[in-house]
Scaffold this motif. Sequence first.
Motif, mmCIF file in Angstrom:
data_model
loop_
_atom_site.group_PDB
_atom_site.id
_atom_site.type_symbol
_atom_site.label_atom_id
_atom_site.label_comp_id
_atom_site.label_asym_id
_atom_site.label_seq_id
_atom_site.Cartn_x
_atom_site.Cartn_y
_atom_site.Cartn_z
ATOM 1 N N UNK A 27 8.138 -13.411 -6.908
ATOM 2 C CA UNK A 27 7.640 -14.612 -6.242
ATOM 3 C C UNK A 27 8.619 -15.152 -5.209
ATOM 4 N N UNK A 28 9.904 -15.060 -5.481
ATOM 5 C CA UNK A 28 10.890 -15.687 -4.595
ATOM 6 C C UNK A 28 11.415 -14.753 -3.512
ATOM 7 N N UNK A 29 11.235 -13.456 -3.648
ATOM 8 C CA UNK A 29 11.728 -12.520 -2.631
ATOM 9 C C UNK A 29 10.865 -12.606 -1.377
ATOM 10 N N UNK A 30 11.502 -12.515 -0.227
ATOM 11 C CA UNK A 30 10.799 -12.587 1.052
ATOM 12 C C UNK A 30 10.102 -11.263 1.348
ATOM 13 N N UNK A 31 8.889 -11.340 1.842
ATOM 14 C CA UNK A 31 8.183 -10.167 2.316
ATOM 15 C C UNK A 31 7.528 -9.310 1.258
ATOM 16 N N UNK A 32 7.464 -9.765 0.007
ATOM 17 C CA UNK A 32 6.812 -8.982 -1.031
ATOM 18 C C UNK A 32 5.355 -9.364 -1.233
ATOM 19 N N UNK A 33 4.902 -10.378 -0.584
ATOM 20 C CA UNK A 33 3.535 -10.843 -0.776
ATOM 21 C C UNK A 33 3.506 -12.040 -1.697
ATOM 22 N N UNK A 34 2.307 -12.406 -2.086
ATOM 23 C CA UNK A 34 2.108 -13.583 -2.930
ATOM 24 C C UNK A 34 1.473 -13.178 -4.250
ATOM 25 N N UNK A 44 0.801 -1.224 0.000
ATOM 26 C CA UNK A 44 0.000 0.000 0.000
ATOM 27 C C UNK A 44 0.834 1.274 0.000
ATOM 28 N N UNK A 45 2.106 1.208 0.342
ATOM 29 C CA UNK A 45 2.927 2.412 0.383
ATOM 30 C C UNK A 45 3.997 2.444 -0.709
ATOM 31 N N UNK A 46 4.001 1.505 -1.624
ATOM 32 C CA UNK A 46 4.916 1.529 -2.763
ATOM 33 C C UNK A 46 6.314 1.010 -2.481
ATOM 34 N N UNK A 47 6.552 0.415 -1.328
ATOM 35 C CA UNK A 47 7.870 -0.135 -1.002
ATOM 36 C C UNK A 47 8.246 -1.247 -1.977
ATOM 37 N N UNK A 48 7.251 -1.932 -2.493
ATOM 38 C CA UNK A 48 7.527 -3.018 -3.434
ATOM 39 C C UNK A 48 8.252 -2.500 -4.679
#
Length: 168
Positions: A129-136, A72-76
């Motif tokens: 998909x493989x990075x931790x903490x980015x969601x699914x 929601x804050x664009x960190x992705x």
Amino acid sequence: MRAWNEHRGLLKLVGMIVMVPLVAWFFGFRQTVGIWRECKARQATIDRLSASESGSTTRLPESEVTGKQVLNNGVILQRIEESVENNGVKIVKYTPYLTREEGRLRVHTGELVLSGSFVSLLRVMHHVESAEGLGRVVSTGFRLFHDRAKKERQLRMTLVIQQLTIEN
């Protein structure tokens, strides 16, 4: 031969009385009855499980729930920036929104539209998909887009990513 001709109507009637129900069963009712039985068995299993666990609380898997919001804050966008640049992919659009909220649990969804070559888009999707903490990643779609200004075709990939968070 004459005896067969005299009873032809009766033989046809007996044949229809036997064949019509068999054909109806094999082509119409058999699969429906099988699905109905499977549904009853599953409902019995659900009832049994809900009766045995009525007093216990459901624990959410720690790998699925995170307190850090990235959608929601664009960190992705910052977290995938290196992968996007290395693969020659362009970010076309990013739309975050809150999908569902129940108590302290929130489901955030982000729709990310990228453009580039097919292989480079797949590499970025693999990184997400493989990075931790980015969601699914819950949905992926590819589409050819005709850019009239540049008079060229672009391949665009739409990623729908969801993240489950717990608010403090």
